[in-house]
Design a protein around this motif. Structure first.
Motif, PDB file in Angstrom:
ATOM      1  N   ALA A 150      29.877  34.228  28.906  1.00 35.11           N
ATOM      2  CA  ALA A 150      29.569  35.656  29.170  1.00 35.11           C
ATOM      3  C   ALA A 150      30.734  36.464  28.076  1.00 35.11           C
ATOM      4  O   ALA A 150      30.635  37.477  27.785  1.00 35.11           O
ATOM      5  N   GLY A 151      31.962  35.758  28.075  1.00 35.91           N
ATOM      6  CA  GLY A 151      32.936  36.255  27.232  1.00 35.91           C
ATOM      7  C   GLY A 151      33.328  35.253  26.507  1.00 35.91           C
ATOM      8  O   GLY A 151      32.798  34.086  26.187  1.00 35.91           O
ATOM      9  N   LEU A 152      34.507  35.288  25.801  1.00 39.61           N
ATOM     10  CA  LEU A 152      35.108  34.366  24.953  1.00 39.61           C
ATOM     11  C   LEU A 152      36.332  33.558  25.830  1.00 39.61           C
ATOM     12  O   LEU A 152      37.354  34.059  26.105  1.00 39.61           O
ATOM     13  N   VAL A 153      36.115  32.290  25.808  1.00 44.48           N
ATOM     14  CA  VAL A 153      36.918  31.396  26.645  1.00 44.48           C
ATOM     15  C   VAL A 153      37.923  30.241  25.456  1.00 44.48           C
ATOM     16  O   VAL A 153      36.520  29.688  25.085  1.00 44.48           O
ATOM     17  N   VAL A 154      38.773  29.928  25.386  1.00 44.16           N
ATOM     18  CA  VAL A 154      39.314  29.024  24.423  1.00 44.16           C
ATOM     19  C   VAL A 154      39.942  27.883  25.426  1.00 44.16           C
ATOM     20  O   VAL A 154      40.966  28.497  26.221  1.00 44.16           O
ATOM     21  N   SER A 155      39.628  26.625  24.973  1.00 45.58           N
ATOM     22  CA  SER A 155      40.241  25.741  25.820  1.00 45.58           C
ATOM     23  C   SER A 155      40.682  24.617  24.644  1.00 45.58           C
ATOM     24  O   SER A 155      39.800  24.280  23.897  1.00 45.58           O
ATOM     25  N   PHE A 156      41.744  24.196  24.865  1.00 44.18           N
ATOM     26  CA  PHE A 156      42.329  23.135  23.889  1.00 44.18           C
ATOM     27  C   PHE A 156      43.285  21.872  24.712  1.00 44.18           C
ATOM     28  O   PHE A 156      43.722  22.095  25.582  1.00 44.18           O
ATOM     29  N   ALA A 157      42.990  20.880  23.897  1.00 48.85           N
ATOM     30  CA  ALA A 157      43.993  19.720  24.284  1.00 48.85           C
ATOM     31  C   ALA A 157      44.525  19.178  23.205  1.00 48.85           C
ATOM     32  O   ALA A 157      43.826  18.736  22.085  1.00 48.85           O
ATOM     33  N   ILE A 158      45.589  18.888  23.083  1.00 52.77           N
ATOM     34  CA  ILE A 158      46.432  18.123  22.159  1.00 52.77           C
ATOM     35  C   ILE A 158      47.256  16.692  22.627  1.00 52.77           C
ATOM     36  O   ILE A 158      47.578  16.842  23.851  1.00 52.77           O
ATOM     37  N   THR A 171      43.651  26.470  29.061  1.00 54.42           N
ATOM     38  CA  THR A 171      42.359  27.229  28.905  1.00 54.42           C
ATOM     39  C   THR A 171      42.795  28.818  29.188  1.00 54.42           C
ATOM     40  O   THR A 171      43.530  28.770  30.279  1.00 54.42           O
ATOM     41  N   LEU A 172      42.269  29.467  28.415  1.00 53.99           N
ATOM     42  CA  LEU A 172      42.364  30.895  28.541  1.00 53.99           C
ATOM     43  C   LEU A 172      41.142  31.740  28.437  1.00 53.99           C
ATOM     44  O   LEU A 172      40.281  31.725  27.404  1.00 53.99           O
ATOM     45  N   ASP A 173      40.928  32.867  29.469  1.00 49.42           N
ATOM     46  CA  ASP A 173      39.819  33.683  29.096  1.00 49.42           C
ATOM     47  C   ASP A 173      40.681  34.631  28.236  1.00 49.42           C
ATOM     48  O   ASP A 173      41.665  35.211  28.750  1.00 49.42           O
ATOM     49  N   MET A 174      39.834  35.015  27.144  1.00 49.88           N
ATOM     50  CA  MET A 174      40.380  35.879  26.166  1.00 49.88           C
ATOM     51  C   MET A 174      40.260  37.254  26.346  1.00 49.88           C
ATOM     52  O   MET A 174      40.265  38.021  25.426  1.00 49.88           O
ATOM     53  N   ALA A 175      39.955  37.652  27.603  1.00 48.11           N
ATOM     54  CA  ALA A 175      39.658  38.962  27.980  1.00 48.11           C
ATOM     55  C   ALA A 175      40.627  39.815  27.606  1.00 48.11           C
ATOM     56  O   ALA A 175      41.939  39.481  27.281  1.00 48.11           O
ATOM     57  N   ASN A 176      40.597  41.243  27.464  1.00 44.60           N
ATOM     58  CA  ASN A 176      41.635  42.347  27.083  1.00 44.60           C
ATOM     59  C   ASN A 176      42.949  41.900  27.489  1.00 44.60           C
ATOM     60  O   ASN A 176      43.335  41.798  28.434  1.00 44.60           O
ATOM     61  N   GLY A 177      43.911  41.675  26.427  1.00 44.97           N
ATOM     62  CA  GLY A 177      45.289  41.473  26.518  1.00 44.97           C
ATOM     63  C   GLY A 177      45.859  40.142  26.707  1.00 44.97           C
ATOM     64  O   GLY A 177      46.838  39.870  26.386  1.00 44.97           O
ATOM     65  N   ALA A 178      44.606  39.092  26.827  1.00 46.36           N
ATOM     66  CA  ALA A 178      45.276  37.757  27.024  1.00 46.36           C
ATOM     67  C   ALA A 178      45.922  37.313  25.657  1.00 46.36           C
ATOM     68  O   ALA A 178      46.894  36.421  25.650  1.00 46.36           O
ATOM     69  N   GLU A 283      24.229  43.573  20.523  1.00 48.54           N
ATOM     70  CA  GLU A 283      25.074  44.790  20.401  1.00 48.54           C
ATOM     71  C   GLU A 283      25.911  44.945  21.677  1.00 48.54           C
ATOM     72  O   GLU A 283      25.442  44.593  22.681  1.00 48.54           O
ATOM     73  N   VAL A 284      27.313  44.968  21.265  1.00 47.69           N
ATOM     74  CA  VAL A 284      28.222  45.109  22.486  1.00 47.69           C
ATOM     75  C   VAL A 284      28.198  46.482  23.331  1.00 47.69           C
ATOM     76  O   VAL A 284      28.495  47.528  22.496  1.00 47.69           O
ATOM     77  N   ASP A 285      27.838  46.496  24.508  1.00 44.16           N
ATOM     78  CA  ASP A 285      27.944  47.289  25.423  1.00 44.16           C
ATOM     79  C   ASP A 285      29.486  47.611  25.967  1.00 44.16           C
ATOM     80  O   ASP A 285      30.316  46.513  25.868  1.00 44.16           O
ATOM     81  N   GLU A 286      29.657  48.691  26.801  1.00 47.24           N
ATOM     82  CA  GLU A 286      30.998  48.769  27.283  1.00 47.24           C
ATOM     83  C   GLU A 286      31.329  47.527  28.389  1.00 47.24           C
ATOM     84  O   GLU A 286      32.442  47.227  28.343  1.00 47.24           O
ATOM     85  N   ALA A 287      30.303  47.206  28.829  1.00 47.19           N
ATOM     86  CA  ALA A 287      30.684  46.048  29.840  1.00 47.19           C
ATOM     87  C   ALA A 287      30.938  44.464  29.067  1.00 47.19           C
ATOM     88  O   ALA A 287      31.991  43.912  29.470  1.00 47.19           O
ATOM     89  N   THR A 288      30.316  44.412  27.977  1.00 50.01           N
ATOM     90  CA  THR A 288      30.568  43.347  27.192  1.00 50.01           C
ATOM     91  C   THR A 288      31.718  43.459  26.425  1.00 50.01           C
ATOM     92  O   THR A 288      32.811  42.511  26.442  1.00 50.01           O
ATOM     93  N   ALA A 289      32.041  44.654  26.028  1.00 44.32           N
ATOM     94  CA  ALA A 289      33.607  45.151  25.235  1.00 44.32           C
ATOM     95  C   ALA A 289      34.717  44.461  26.294  1.00 44.32           C
ATOM     96  O   ALA A 289      35.725  44.127  25.479  1.00 44.32           O
TER      97      ALA A 289
END
Length: 306
Positions: A150-158, A171-178, A283-289
């Protein structure tokens, strides 16, 4: 809504690999322009290099763009991560040479400059790239993958042999401010042996212990040590965000990287856009933004930036 800068901003420093002085100026751009670089030391139409995934050219240690005229600009990933992480969608980046300055090795100085200038909302809707089904790129033990979300989540392993890094997973949910709170101040890193090898081949000429985290065995050689206990994996996530920004629009989905680098994330984007049924523009609506990295950040958020 699409955004641009309220006014232009400039930053100066040194190219990480070239060792050459580098200055750039970020300027406002009109609706639909996207992010592009403009080489001020190049005359004619070849000076402009759009920040696009299909213009990425092979470069082992960074992300490099090359236009149809053969003109390049390299080490764009930290600046592109700052654009994506602050929600800047339209800008012209004038640069006086072939490499973006490394500054402190993170995205924090770029993010600070963008938010200090302020973002101007433009009267045009923003589109995002929605992932509809899994897409993956692999090479040996390394992989990069996009899955629906539903949003952008970034997960990484090194996993590095040096005890100062070792195995790290985040792993981080990249929602506002992360991006500002968790990633933007994480610096590029390398092993001392890698520094020696790179310099022997004419690379990392602008690298210092103050613009990169350098480790040797269980020791962190850079003064002050780590900004975060897991700073290396955070920086890999920052790199991935910058490389994904070359898609030209925010991504709605989950990115998973395992020992992945710049080239593999670009391979992933190429695989994605080669499969029209794997994605669509929405198209990005307010909820998606609200689920995007740069939703309505303000200068007050600068207090969270290192």
């Amino acid at each position: 809504m699409q955004t641009t800068l309220h006014h232009e901003i400039s930053l100066s420093g040194t190219g990480l690999h070239s060792g050459r002085p580098a200055r750039l100026v970020l300027k406002p751009a009109p609706i639909g322009a996207g992010i592009s670089f403009l080489r001020r030391d190049v005359a004619g139409p070849g000076a402009r290099i759009p920040a696009r995934w299909d213009l990425v050219t092979p470069s082992p240690l960074n992300s490099q763009l090359q236009n149809a005229f053969g003109v390049t600009v390299s080490t764009v990933e930290h600046l592109m991560a700052a654009c994506a992480g602050t929600g800047l969608t339209n800008a012209v980046i004038e640069i006086d040479g072939p490499e973006v300055p490394v500054l402190d090795g993170s995205s924090a100085p770029f993010a600070r400059a963008i938010l200090s200038a302020g973002l101007a909302r433009q009267e045009a809707p923003l589109e995002a790239i929605e992932i509809l089904r899994p897409v993956e790129a692999r090479a040996g033990a390394a992989s990069a993958r996009l899955d629906p979300g539903a949003g952008l989540v970034v997960s990484f392993a090194i996993d590095f042999p040096d005890a100062a890094i070792g195995r790290q997973v985040k792993t981080l949910d990249m929602a506002n401010g992360a991006f500002l709170r968790e990633l933007c101040d994480a610096r590029t890193f390398c092993r001392q042996a890698d520094v020696d090898a790179m310099r022997a081949t004419g690379k990392a000429l602008g690298g210092t212990l103050f613009n990169a985290v350098v480790v040797e065995g269980d020791r962190v050689l850079s003064p002050g040590g780590l900004r975060h206990r897991d700073e290396p994996v955070r920086h890999k996530m920052l790199d991935a965000l910058g490389d994904l920004a070359l898609a030209g629009a925010p991504i709605l989905g989950r990115y998973t990287g395992v020992r992945a680098g710049h080239a593999m994330t670009n391979q992933l984007l190429r695989a994605l856009f080669a499969e029209p049924t794997a994605w669509r523009r929405v198209e990005v609506d307010e909820a998606t933004a609200r689920r995007l990295p740069g939703y309505r950040l303000a200068p007050a958020d600068l207090a969270r930036v290192a």
